[in-house]
Design an enzyme around this catalytic site. Sequence first.
Site, PDB file in Angstrom:
ATOM      1  N   ASP A  84       1.112  -5.924   3.101  1.00  0.00           N
ATOM      2  CA  ASP A  84       1.610  -5.524   1.786  1.00  0.00           C
ATOM      3  C   ASP A  84       2.256  -6.695   1.081  1.00  0.00           C
ATOM      4  O   ASP A  84       3.062  -7.425   1.686  1.00  0.00           O
ATOM      5  CB  ASP A  84       2.683  -4.433   1.964  1.00  0.00           C
ATOM      6  CG  ASP A  84       2.199  -3.066   1.520  1.00  0.00           C
ATOM      7  OD1 ASP A  84       1.262  -2.986   0.710  1.00  0.00           O
ATOM      8  OD2 ASP A  84       2.766  -2.079   2.011  1.00  0.00           O
ATOM      9  N   GLU A 183      -1.958   7.660  -2.693  1.00  0.00           N
ATOM     10  CA  GLU A 183      -0.795   8.267  -2.020  1.00  0.00           C
ATOM     11  C   GLU A 183      -0.244   9.412  -2.867  1.00  0.00           C
ATOM     12  O   GLU A 183       0.030   9.253  -4.058  1.00  0.00           O
ATOM     13  CB  GLU A 183       0.293   7.193  -1.793  1.00  0.00           C
ATOM     14  CG  GLU A 183       1.538   7.770  -1.144  1.00  0.00           C
ATOM     15  CD  GLU A 183       2.513   6.733  -0.599  1.00  0.00           C
ATOM     16  OE1 GLU A 183       2.207   5.521  -0.656  1.00  0.00           O
ATOM     17  OE2 GLU A 183       3.579   7.148  -0.106  1.00  0.00           O
TER      18      GLU A 183
END
Length: 282
Positions: A84, A183
Amino acid sequence: MKRFSVLDALEKKGRGEKLTMLTAYDHPTASMLDEAGVDIILVGDSLGMTVLGYENTLAVTMTDMIHHGRAVARGVRRALVVVDMPFMSYHGGCDRAVRNAGRLIQCTGAQAVKVEGGETVTGTVRAICDAGIPVMGHLGLTPQSVNALGGLRVQGRDRESAARLLRDAVRLEQAGIFALVLECVPHQLALLVSSRVHVPTIGIGAGAGCDGQVLVTPDLLGLFRAFKPKFAKVYAQLYDEAKTAVETYLNEVRQGAFPGPEHSFGLPDHVWAELKGELTCE
Ligand code: KIV
């Protein structure tokens, strides 16, 4: 052993096979996930909550991601490792974003990076891809925008935001992403996005219609207890199991039951006999 690649991810979507992704933040967990056969290991900035004890992902730094990314990449032989890009590391200009993406790849040994956001990050995504670094996108609930979103909540629930999310997905694909995390998105919208883009979608709280699934490993293993998201299925209770093991150790030490002879080292008999003799003579 052949490394799972971004092309393998695309081909899996083409064959209608589900992609698997899990998070890892350390070497032993990464090795275990790799041995178990996961396709993609994400060094997520969920590191902030699951390992570093922060309330959210905002305090996670490039230094944190490099430190943990390195440990993970060293433990993985087959899976594709994605790191990330932490909060604010891909803002402030494309050059800075490309430099930071390059540092994450060079310093960790990972193969790809992930960035959160839609249309506003497409220029950045294109610049990173142009530098030869594969980029995974992330839409829906983007935890780095927790303050702007007003909390961690399901996204794309009304017509306007659903249409925006679909548009963002297409723009990110055009910018060059090789996969897209969705998400906390309604399952119908996630299915629609998955049918409109050619790159694989990887859902977390986005229903079964995505091309793959990801969970935060400490949630799956029952190791993270600060909160339990609705989408997280808990497959084991390792926190409780580990705590019982530690309590047993403490009791055994207190009672003199540990260490046993099998955990101790002895002197050779002749050395002990001589030593004992010398000590008694004094
Ligand atoms: O940081 C993370 O763990 C993530 C996953 C939830 C996809 O971004």
